[in-house]
Design a protein around this motif. Structure first.
Motif, mmCIF file in Angstrom:
data_model
loop_
_atom_site.group_PDB
_atom_site.id
_atom_site.type_symbol
_atom_site.label_atom_id
_atom_site.label_comp_id
_atom_site.label_asym_id
_atom_site.label_seq_id
_atom_site.Cartn_x
_atom_site.Cartn_y
_atom_site.Cartn_z
ATOM 1 N N LEU A 44 0.846 -1.186 0.000
ATOM 2 C CA LEU A 44 0.000 0.000 0.000
ATOM 3 C C LEU A 44 0.887 1.244 0.000
ATOM 4 C CD1 LEU A 44 -2.357 -1.341 2.789
ATOM 5 C CD2 LEU A 44 -2.759 -1.428 0.315
ATOM 6 N N ALA A 45 0.327 2.355 -0.371
ATOM 7 C CA ALA A 45 1.113 3.589 -0.409
ATOM 8 C C ALA A 45 1.570 4.012 0.983
ATOM 9 C CB ALA A 45 0.299 4.701 -1.065
ATOM 10 N N ASP A 46 0.725 3.768 1.981
ATOM 11 C CA ASP A 46 1.022 4.194 3.344
ATOM 12 C C ASP A 46 1.354 2.978 4.209
ATOM 13 O OD1 ASP A 46 1.173 5.345 5.833
ATOM 14 O OD2 ASP A 46 -0.936 5.941 5.924
ATOM 15 N N PRO A 47 2.590 2.871 4.694
ATOM 16 C CA PRO A 47 2.959 1.699 5.490
ATOM 17 C C PRO A 47 2.157 1.556 6.783
ATOM 18 C CG PRO A 47 4.715 3.338 5.546
ATOM 19 C CD PRO A 47 3.703 3.815 4.552
ATOM 20 N N VAL A 48 1.618 2.659 7.303
ATOM 21 C CA VAL A 48 0.823 2.588 8.528
ATOM 22 C C VAL A 48 -0.409 1.697 8.318
ATOM 23 C CG1 VAL A 48 -0.491 3.950 10.206
ATOM 24 C CG2 VAL A 48 1.699 4.789 9.356
ATOM 25 N N ILE A 115 20.663 -4.353 1.461
ATOM 26 C CA ILE A 115 20.737 -5.173 2.669
ATOM 27 C C ILE A 115 20.298 -4.303 3.842
ATOM 28 C CG2 ILE A 115 22.120 -6.687 4.124
ATOM 29 C CD1 ILE A 115 24.159 -6.829 1.789
ATOM 30 N N LEU A 116 19.256 -4.760 4.522
ATOM 31 C CA LEU A 116 18.817 -4.095 5.741
ATOM 32 C C LEU A 116 19.366 -4.879 6.924
ATOM 33 C CD1 LEU A 116 15.078 -3.192 5.020
ATOM 34 C CD2 LEU A 116 17.145 -1.842 4.567
ATOM 35 N N PHE A 117 20.013 -4.184 7.831
ATOM 36 C CA PHE A 117 20.565 -4.787 9.036
ATOM 37 C C PHE A 117 19.807 -4.284 10.250
ATOM 38 C CE2 PHE A 117 24.175 -4.844 6.109
ATOM 39 C CZ PHE A 117 24.595 -6.158 6.223
ATOM 40 N N LEU A 137 9.473 -5.958 -4.612
ATOM 41 C CA LEU A 137 10.528 -6.025 -3.608
ATOM 42 C C LEU A 137 10.597 -7.466 -3.130
ATOM 43 C CD1 LEU A 137 12.535 -4.598 -1.673
ATOM 44 C CD2 LEU A 137 10.608 -4.253 -0.127
ATOM 45 N N LEU A 138 11.708 -8.121 -3.380
ATOM 46 C CA LEU A 138 11.882 -9.534 -3.042
ATOM 47 C C LEU A 138 12.834 -9.676 -1.873
ATOM 48 C CD1 LEU A 138 11.738 -12.632 -3.722
ATOM 49 C CD2 LEU A 138 13.665 -12.211 -5.247
ATOM 50 N N GLN A 163 8.072 -0.874 5.177
ATOM 51 C CA GLN A 163 8.269 0.567 5.061
ATOM 52 C C GLN A 163 9.209 0.910 3.906
ATOM 53 O OE1 GLN A 163 8.484 2.894 8.934
ATOM 54 N NE2 GLN A 163 9.038 0.826 9.614
ATOM 55 N N HIS A 164 10.262 0.111 3.759
ATOM 56 C CA HIS A 164 11.237 0.324 2.681
ATOM 57 C C HIS A 164 10.552 0.168 1.325
ATOM 58 C CE1 HIS A 164 15.370 0.479 1.165
ATOM 59 N NE2 HIS A 164 14.996 -0.426 0.286
ATOM 60 N N GLY A 165 9.721 -0.872 1.190
ATOM 61 C CA GLY A 165 9.010 -1.090 -0.060
ATOM 62 C C GLY A 165 8.078 0.059 -0.395
#
Length: 177
Positions: A44-48, A115-117, A137-138, A163-165
């Protein structure tokens, strides 16, 4: 399809499995099996909005991680990813990919590989190697240290991936299964 069916016959395969986002209609195909090979989530456009849909238990775990000070950093530093990958693969009883495999992904896809850490205090405790392709986003590889589960790094990471996506205007999150 004819070539695929010929290959199945030649190799004495039990069946041919096609994986498409939309069904393929052909008289030679049987009805799709009730198995699943892919888990995807429309972003969705809004991660919330996603946070609301995660349910109270997952929201509580994300809030718990937030209170404990977990944070996410983006990097392409494979040296940080690799020890966690080895730990996770061994714990799951699966073979480890060599480090050069991850180096190759980052080298060949510098704009598409992220890469998200997850960090807690000064320790890197979890990661997810993400690949961006078109509007998808995979999550190709993820891992975490078992001794940090009480900190909820996986839930925190999942929330940050969503959120990143959304921030990168992706339309689909593919769980990588």
């Amino acid at each position: 399809l004819a070539e695929a069916r010929s290959l199945v016959a030649e190799t004495r395969g039990a069946y041919l499995e096609l994986r498409h986002l939309t069904p393929v209609a052909h008289e030679a195909l049987q009805a799709p099996a009730r198995s699943h090979s892919r888990f995807i989530l429309p972003l969705l456009a809004d991660p919330v909005q996603h946070l609301r849909e995660l349910g109270w238990k997952n929201r509580n775990q994300i809030n718990h991680a937030t209170k404990l000070g977990l944070r996410v950093e983006e990097s392409q530093d494979v040296s940080r990813l690799y020890p966690i990958h080895v730990h996770t693969a061994r714990r799951q009883g699966t073979p480890c990919f060599p480090r050069r495999y991850f180096d190759g992904i980052v080298r060949e896809f510098p704009k598409e590989a992220r890469i998200l850490f997850v960090k807690h205090q000064d320790r890197t405790i979890a990661f997810s190697l993400l690949l961006l392709f078109k509007d998808t986003l995979l999550s190709q590889f993820s891992g975490s240290y078992a001794d940090t589960y009480k900190l909820r790094p996986n839930e925190w990471l999942f929330w940050n991936i969503l959120q990143h996506g959304c921030a990168n205007k992706m339309k689909i999150f593919d769980y990588g299964r």
